[in-house]
Design a protein around this motif. Structure first.
Motif, PDB file in Angstrom:
ATOM      1  N   VAL A   1      -0.646  12.646   1.229  1.00 37.15           N
ATOM      2  CA  VAL A   1      -0.327  12.263  -0.147  1.00 37.15           C
ATOM      3  C   VAL A   1      -1.622  11.903  -0.868  1.00 37.15           C
ATOM      4  O   VAL A   1      -2.681  11.787  -0.254  1.00 37.15           O
ATOM      5  CB  VAL A   1       0.656  11.068  -0.199  1.00 37.15           C
ATOM      6  N   ALA A   2      -1.498  11.690  -2.191  1.00 39.24           N
ATOM      7  CA  ALA A   2      -2.680  11.376  -2.999  1.00 39.24           C
ATOM      8  C   ALA A   2      -2.255  10.521  -4.188  1.00 39.24           C
ATOM      9  O   ALA A   2      -1.168   9.944  -4.191  1.00 39.24           O
ATOM     10  CB  ALA A   2      -3.365  12.667  -3.458  1.00 39.24           C
TER      11      ALA A   2
ATOM     12  N   PRO B   1      -7.426  12.921   1.116  1.00 40.44           N
ATOM     13  CA  PRO B   1      -6.002  12.936   1.467  1.00 40.44           C
ATOM     14  C   PRO B   1      -5.632  11.714   2.313  1.00 40.44           C
ATOM     15  O   PRO B   1      -6.406  11.269   3.161  1.00 40.44           O
ATOM     16  CB  PRO B   1      -5.847  14.236   2.256  1.00 40.44           C
ATOM     17  N   ILE B   2      -4.435  11.176   2.064  1.00 39.72           N
ATOM     18  CA  ILE B   2      -3.957   9.985   2.768  1.00 39.72           C
ATOM     19  C   ILE B   2      -2.831  10.391   3.713  1.00 39.72           C
ATOM     20  O   ILE B   2      -1.922  11.141   3.319  1.00 39.72           O
ATOM     21  CB  ILE B   2      -3.496   8.931   1.751  1.00 39.72           C
ATOM     22  N   TYR B   3      -2.886   9.897   4.951  1.00 40.24           N
ATOM     23  CA  TYR B   3      -1.991  10.363   5.995  1.00 40.24           C
ATOM     24  C   TYR B   3      -1.095   9.235   6.508  1.00 40.24           C
ATOM     25  O   TYR B   3      -1.351   8.055   6.272  1.00 40.24           O
ATOM     26  CB  TYR B   3      -2.803  10.948   7.157  1.00 40.24           C
ATOM     27  N   MET B   4      -0.050   9.657   7.231  1.00 36.93           N
ATOM     28  CA  MET B   4       0.797   8.691   7.925  1.00 36.93           C
ATOM     29  C   MET B   4      -0.052   7.871   8.901  1.00 36.93           C
ATOM     30  O   MET B   4      -0.992   8.389   9.508  1.00 36.93           O
ATOM     31  CB  MET B   4       1.901   9.421   8.690  1.00 36.93           C
ATOM     32  N   GLN B   5       0.292   6.604   9.028  1.00 36.01           N
ATOM     33  CA  GLN B   5      -0.372   5.645   9.912  1.00 36.01           C
ATOM     34  C   GLN B   5      -1.716   5.180   9.381  1.00 36.01           C
ATOM     35  O   GLN B   5      -2.393   4.385  10.051  1.00 36.01           O
ATOM     36  CB  GLN B   5      -0.548   6.202  11.347  1.00 36.01           C
ATOM     37  N   ASP B   6      -2.149   5.641   8.210  1.00 30.35           N
ATOM     38  CA  ASP B   6      -3.365   5.086   7.630  1.00 30.35           C
ATOM     39  C   ASP B   6      -3.185   3.581   7.426  1.00 30.35           C
ATOM     40  O   ASP B   6      -2.071   3.092   7.217  1.00 30.35           O
ATOM     41  CB  ASP B   6      -3.697   5.763   6.302  1.00 30.35           C
ATOM     42  N   ILE B   7      -4.283   2.856   7.479  1.00 29.33           N
ATOM     43  CA  ILE B   7      -4.258   1.388   7.429  1.00 29.33           C
ATOM     44  C   ILE B   7      -4.238   0.918   5.975  1.00 29.33           C
ATOM     45  O   ILE B   7      -4.945   1.464   5.130  1.00 29.33           O
ATOM     46  CB  ILE B   7      -5.490   0.810   8.146  1.00 29.33           C
ATOM     47  N   VAL B   8      -3.420  -0.112   5.697  1.00 30.46           N
ATOM     48  CA  VAL B   8      -3.455  -0.779   4.393  1.00 30.46           C
ATOM     49  C   VAL B   8      -3.895  -2.218   4.618  1.00 30.46           C
ATOM     50  O   VAL B   8      -3.491  -2.852   5.587  1.00 30.46           O
ATOM     51  CB  VAL B   8      -2.103  -0.716   3.672  1.00 30.46           C
ATOM     52  N   GLU B   9      -4.732  -2.728   3.708  1.00 34.73           N
ATOM     53  CA  GLU B   9      -5.329  -4.036   3.936  1.00 34.73           C
ATOM     54  C   GLU B   9      -5.642  -4.704   2.601  1.00 34.73           C
ATOM     55  O   GLU B   9      -5.934  -4.037   1.606  1.00 34.73           O
ATOM     56  CB  GLU B   9      -6.598  -3.879   4.754  1.00 34.73           C
TER      57      GLU B   9
ATOM     58  N   ILE C   1       4.013   4.123   6.710  1.00 33.89           N
ATOM     59  CA  ILE C   1       4.982   4.651   7.678  1.00 33.89           C
ATOM     60  C   ILE C   1       5.892   5.728   7.082  1.00 33.89           C
ATOM     61  O   ILE C   1       6.731   6.285   7.796  1.00 33.89           O
ATOM     62  CB  ILE C   1       5.843   3.519   8.269  1.00 33.89           C
ATOM     63  N   ARG C   2       5.759   6.009   5.782  1.00 38.42           N
ATOM     64  CA  ARG C   2       6.644   7.017   5.178  1.00 38.42           C
ATOM     65  C   ARG C   2       6.058   7.466   3.853  1.00 38.42           C
ATOM     66  O   ARG C   2       5.504   6.663   3.102  1.00 38.42           O
ATOM     67  CB  ARG C   2       8.019   6.399   4.949  1.00 38.42           C
ATOM     68  N   PHE C   3       6.124   8.774   3.574  1.00 41.33           N
ATOM     69  CA  PHE C   3       5.919   9.246   2.217  1.00 41.33           C
ATOM     70  C   PHE C   3       6.943  10.315   1.901  1.00 41.33           C
ATOM     71  O   PHE C   3       7.669  10.785   2.773  1.00 41.33           O
ATOM     72  CB  PHE C   3       4.484   9.708   1.925  1.00 41.33           C
TER      73      PHE C   3
ATOM     74  N   PHE D   1      -7.303   2.571   4.295  1.00 41.79           N
ATOM     75  CA  PHE D   1      -8.420   2.975   5.162  1.00 41.79           C
ATOM     76  C   PHE D   1      -7.932   3.974   6.198  1.00 41.79           C
ATOM     77  O   PHE D   1      -6.785   3.936   6.630  1.00 41.79           O
ATOM     78  CB  PHE D   1      -9.025   1.760   5.880  1.00 41.79           C
ATOM     79  N   GLN D   2      -8.864   4.855   6.601  1.00 37.80           N
ATOM     80  CA  GLN D   2      -8.583   5.792   7.677  1.00 37.80           C
ATOM     81  C   GLN D   2      -9.445   5.460   8.882  1.00 37.80           C
ATOM     82  O   GLN D   2     -10.639   5.221   8.751  1.00 37.80           O
ATOM     83  CB  GLN D   2      -8.831   7.233   7.206  1.00 37.80           C
ATOM     84  N   GLN D   3      -8.775   5.434  10.027  1.00 36.15           N
ATOM     85  CA  GLN D   3      -9.465   5.108  11.279  1.00 36.15           C
ATOM     86  C   GLN D   3     -10.541   6.140  11.563  1.00 36.15           C
ATOM     87  O   GLN D   3     -10.351   7.344  11.348  1.00 36.15           O
ATOM     88  CB  GLN D   3      -8.454   5.086  12.424  1.00 36.15           C
TER      89      GLN D   3
END
Length: 357
Positions: free
Chosen positions: A273-274, A343-351, A264-266, A298-300
């Motif tokens: 981000v990376a 690249p990692i984006y806002m709202q990407d899933i963490v699990e 939710i934030r970087f 993970f990315q949707q």
């Protein structure tokens, strides 16, 4: 019929066991048999030389009775891979023997005491990437912010101040009942909101300076700004300085249960981000999070149209990286991205890592 059923159950058990073992003991194809620890190493980097999943280090660890605390590893130590009962194990050897070559060609071995400072132990993750977030960022709720002392002015009727300036703070609620020698100057900024439930998870309070108390009278305190990273302003808040040092005792490990959340934030990045960037996720202590927890990112999958069936379908999600939590609040946590393949984006899933729950 019974024998066939038993055979099916036996084969099924082997498949399940093999799958679990694959998740538990996943050695890299190019793993070394021996590695010598160097200054600047991290436990994650060393583990990554042996394992596909570096956070699985504890599952392969073999205690060495000659080492008081094998989880404290120092430059010069030898990390060795060996096999025990058909399973790989990692152990540390600390060479406490002095070797002297004699004139006749023989080597004389002399035991010696090796003194090491605990603070020189290699960290689990790069501390340089997270120390500022440990010291300079708080997550507060609205009531905590409203109750905190605040700046009301300073010298020369200015509203912007810097290092060396005198400022005045007021605390109408507690009247500085527990007066400290120094205070951090914080600016309240980002509102953390859960993307699924829209719950307000807290507010980011970012430290922009440090002030030393010079005088105090009733609910008013006079302070000197002794350090500032940007302009100090009227209405900035004062908070006590917590001790948030994290050393080599933080070790990556998987959560006991499946956890699913979102980034939710970087910080200091606009779009993505990376590796070695810090992010905030919408899970915290109330969901069982703790420092050291490892989560996969993970990315949707993209939403595309199936022209043959004339319908919209979502493509499978893709793993983008791995992060380690290093600071956990009640409803949010700070994590360091340890690996990223895209690249990692806002709202990407963490699990939670697959196979860990």
């Amino acid at each position: 019929m019974m024998k066939s059923l038993q055979r099916i159950l036996y084969v099924g058990l082997l498949v399940v066991t093999s799958a679990v073992m694959a998740d538990t003991i996943a050695l890299r194809d190019d793993h070394p048999n021996v590695y010598y620890v160097k200054k600047g190493d991290t436990l994650w980097d060393i583990s990554g030389r042996f394992l596909e999943n570096p956070w699985q280090w504890p599952e392969l660890w073999h205690d060495n009775p000659d080492i008081d605390n094998p989880h404290l590893i120092y430059p010069g130590d030898e990390i060795r891979l060996f096999w025990q009962d058909g399973e790989p194990r990692l152990t540390v050897n600390r060479d406490n023997v002095k070797r002297t070559k004699l004139s006749d060609g023989t080597v004389k071995l002399t035991p010696r005491v090796r003194e090491v400072d605990r603070d020189s132990a290699i960290p689990a993750i790069p501390m340089s990437a997270i120390q500022s977030y440990l010291k300079d960022a708080l997550v507060m709720d609205r009531d905590e912010i409203l109750a905190a002392p605040y700046l009301i002015g300073g010298q020369d009727r200015r509203v912007v101040f810097g290092m060396g300036d005198t400022v005045y703070a007021r605390d109408p609620e507690d009247r500085f009942a527990d007066l400290q020698r120094r205070y951090g100057i914080y600016r309240v900024g980002e509102e953390y909101v859960d993307p699924e439930t829209q719950e307000v998870l807290g507010y980011e309070a970012r430290r922009i300076g440090l002030a030393s108390v010079r005088d105090q009278e009733e609910d008013m305190t006079t302070l000197e700004v002794i350090r500032s990273s940007e302009d100090v302003r009227v209405d900035d808040r004062l908070f006590q300085q917590p001790d948030r040092e994290v050393r080599a005792v933080l070790y990556p490990h998987a959560p006991d249960e499946k956890i699913t959340g979102n980034i939710i934030r970087f910080f200091d990045r606009i779009n993505s981000v990376a590796r070695n960037d810090v992010v905030v996720i919408n899970k915290g202590e109330r969901e069982g999070m703790e420092p050291g927890h490892v989560l996969e990112i993970f990315q949707q999958g993209e939403l595309v149209r199936d022209r043959q069936q004339d319908e919209m379908v979502r493509l499978p999600r893709t793993k983008a990286g791995t992060l380690v939590l290093f600071r956990v609040h009640e409803k949010v946590s700070y994590g360091l991205i340890m690996e990223s393949t895209r690249p990692i984006y806002m709202q990407d899933i963490v699990e939670s890592p697959e196979g860990s729950y």
